[in-house]
Design an enzyme around this catalytic site. Structure first.
Site, short mmCIF file in Angstrom:
data_model
loop_
_atom_site.label_atom_id
_atom_site.label_comp_id
_atom_site.label_asym_id
_atom_site.label_seq_id
_atom_site.Cartn_x
_atom_site.Cartn_y
_atom_site.Cartn_z
N ARG A 86 61.66 49.31 48.38
CA ARG A 86 62.28 48.37 47.44
C ARG A 86 62.63 47.06 48.15
O ARG A 86 62.74 46.99 49.37
CB ARG A 86 63.49 48.99 46.77
CG ARG A 86 64.60 49.35 47.70
CD ARG A 86 65.71 50.03 46.92
NE ARG A 86 66.46 50.96 47.74
CZ ARG A 86 67.23 51.92 47.26
NH1 ARG A 86 67.35 52.09 45.96
NH2 ARG A 86 67.89 52.72 48.07
N GLU A 117 68.84 44.94 44.64
CA GLU A 117 67.49 45.41 44.96
C GLU A 117 66.60 45.44 43.72
O GLU A 117 67.07 45.71 42.61
CB GLU A 117 67.57 46.84 45.51
CG GLU A 117 68.36 46.91 46.80
CD GLU A 117 68.78 48.33 47.17
OE1 GLU A 117 68.76 48.64 48.35
OE2 GLU A 117 69.12 49.12 46.27
N LYS A 135 63.25 48.54 38.40
CA LYS A 135 64.70 48.61 38.18
C LYS A 135 65.36 47.51 39.01
O LYS A 135 64.95 47.26 40.15
CB LYS A 135 65.24 49.98 38.59
CG LYS A 135 66.76 50.10 38.42
CD LYS A 135 67.23 51.54 38.54
CE LYS A 135 67.43 51.97 39.96
NZ LYS A 135 68.06 53.30 40.06
N THR A 143 80.35 50.48 41.77
CA THR A 143 79.57 50.28 43.00
C THR A 143 78.12 49.99 42.66
O THR A 143 77.49 49.10 43.22
CB THR A 143 79.65 51.54 43.90
OG1 THR A 143 81.01 51.73 44.27
CG2 THR A 143 78.80 51.40 45.14
N ARG A 149 69.08 60.18 36.64
CA ARG A 149 67.84 60.41 37.41
C ARG A 149 68.14 60.80 38.84
O ARG A 149 67.41 61.55 39.48
CB ARG A 149 66.87 59.24 37.29
CG ARG A 149 67.15 57.99 38.14
CD ARG A 149 66.66 58.16 39.58
NE ARG A 149 66.37 56.94 40.28
CZ ARG A 149 66.98 56.56 41.40
NH1 ARG A 149 67.95 57.26 41.94
NH2 ARG A 149 66.60 55.45 41.99
N GLY A 155 74.36 59.32 49.64
CA GLY A 155 75.15 58.09 49.74
C GLY A 155 74.60 57.08 50.75
O GLY A 155 74.78 55.88 50.58
N ASP A 175 72.06 54.80 51.87
CA ASP A 175 70.85 54.28 51.23
C ASP A 175 70.63 52.80 51.53
O ASP A 175 70.05 52.08 50.74
CB ASP A 175 70.89 54.54 49.71
CG ASP A 175 72.12 53.91 49.06
OD1 ASP A 175 72.94 53.29 49.77
OD2 ASP A 175 72.26 54.02 47.83
N LYS A 228 74.11 51.90 56.63
CA LYS A 228 74.98 52.65 55.69
C LYS A 228 74.46 54.09 55.65
O LYS A 228 73.51 54.41 54.93
CB LYS A 228 74.91 52.00 54.31
CG LYS A 228 75.69 52.69 53.20
CD LYS A 228 75.79 51.74 51.99
CE LYS A 228 76.34 52.40 50.74
NZ LYS A 228 75.31 52.92 49.85
N VAL A 280 67.28 58.36 49.20
CA VAL A 280 67.68 56.95 49.06
C VAL A 280 67.46 56.44 47.64
O VAL A 280 68.01 55.42 47.25
CB VAL A 280 66.94 56.04 50.08
CG1 VAL A 280 67.42 56.30 51.49
CG2 VAL A 280 65.43 56.20 50.01
#
Ligand code: NAD
Length: 347
Positions: free
Chosen positions: A53, A64, A77, A92, A120, A233, A235, A239, A301
């Site tokens: 992405r 993103e 997306k 978030t 999803r 988390g 991703d 992080k 991710v």
């Protein structure tokens, strides 16, 4: 002949309509159906255009774009990740997405995707859990009790036979919210005060925290043999959630390695550290869990094909219903070269 105005209108699924649709279909049913769509798209992995992405990082978070196409439909997306947002009363993660016809390039669906991302992501986690988690699993630790957490718990209940969830969050209010939301949903819910307490007796550990740093949600001594870790988390570059020693003891499964090596837990490992792609497990070209003592790690991710599957699912689900509004977002003059004339006539 189709009226030009009909031709150009794009179905738009608002947040309200998405929520109506979820209630109409049933949450667990919808997650399970989206998982089926994701699985069938993962099984035809090679027919998709794939790219990591495209992120725009800032000190505040990340925005993103996640595009893909199977040659007939194209989807993308738009999604953000701003861990500091909750302290300002904001989400978030928020998202919207679009599906288009590759032949004409015209959009065929525009939809909210904040709800749909939660659905999803839960569908993907539980689908992967079906392949990797111990078959006898009944208990899941849910670490990070924010926006995604209830969706995750209910997906594992619906698809992997989980009957107990053990919740932990650094913010006790988040745990209380999650526990209250899960009341009456067919799960035994245990609110825990430490991550160590949460993982007691759990065969599946889901980590779903948000912090823009290399966090250590789980340390090596917390993870026993035979456990499946669903790490969602971490991703973004810088992080992550797991101590790297856990990664070295685990069999690691990913969506799309080119993206996961940039964003996932495995950014802490050498760039040639072996990982298995989930589409290969789903098509039988690679092994999933091979023994009871193995630690399996889904280094999730979130990949564009999962969103594409969700978009296609929604497009089919709204057909013949009133769960959408026709949106006038595409200028489509009768004479395709007379865009200017169309503008002047409108005056
Ligand atoms: P959220 O901000 O609503 O919830 C995160 C929770 O984590 C908060 O309640 C926070 O208090 C808690 N937390 C932070 N640090 C913690 C720690 N050390 N231990 C325990 N809890 C801690 O966010 P969300 O929408 O639930 O998303 C969670 C994470 O999942 C985000 O990082 C997001 O980017 C990621 N995500 C990944 C995917 C994917 O496909 N892999 C999809 C959606 C979201």
């Amino acid at each position: 002949m189709t009226q030009p105005s009909d031709k150009a209108l794009v179905p738009f699924v608002s947040v309200d309509n998405m929520m109506r649709l979820v209630h109409h279909i049933g949450l667990e049913q919808m997650i399970t159906q989206i998982a089926t769509q994701i699985e069938s798209d993962f099984k035809r992995w090679e027919s998709f255009d794939k790219t990591p992405r495209i992120p725009a990082h800032s000190p505040h978070g990340v925005i993103e774009l996640m595009p893909t196409s199977d040659g007939e439909a194209y989807g993308f997306k738009y999604v953000n990740g701003h861990p500091k947002n909750t302290s300002e009363g904001l989400q978030t993660v928020t998202a919207f997405g679009l599906l288009a016809d590759v032949y004409t390039g015209y959009p065929t669906l525009l939809t909210e995707m904040t709800m749909l991302t939660a659905l999803r992501t839960a569908a993907t986690s539980a689908l992967v859990g079906k392949y990797l988690a111990p078959k006898s699993a009944t208990t899941m630790a849910m670490i990070g009790n924010g926006a995604q957490s209830e969706f995750q718990c209910l997906a594992f209940k619906a698809m992997c036979g989980i009957d107990t969830v053990r919740l932990y969050d650094t913010d006790a209010n988040a745990t209380a919210k999650c526990a209250a939301n899960l009341q009456g949903k067919g799960l035994t819910v245990v609110a825990c005060k430490t991550p160590e307490e949460a993982i007691e007796g759990a065969q599946i550990i889901t980590t779903c925290t948000a912090d823009k740093k290399n966090a250590t949600i789980l340390t090596d001594n917390m993870v026993g043999p035979g456990v499946h870790i669903n790490a969602i988390g971490g991703d973004c570059p810088g992080k992550t959630e797991l101590h790297s020693d856990i990664l070295l003891r685990s069999e690691i499964f990913v969506e799309y390695p080119e993206q996961t090596r940039i964003e996932g837990e495995i950014q802490a490992l050498d760039s040639d550290h072996p990982v298995t792609e989930m589409w290969e497990v789903m098509t039988g070209q690679a092994m999933g869990r091979t023994d009871d003592r193995q630690i399996t790690l889904f280094d999730s991710v979130g990949f564009a094909i999962e969103d594409f599957s969700a978009l296609r699912y929604i497009k089919n689900a709204i057909e013949g219903t009133d769960f959408f509004e026709p949106l006038d977002m595409l200028a489509d003059p009768d004479d395709p070269r007379d865009l200017f004339g169309m503008l002047m006539r409108a005056g």
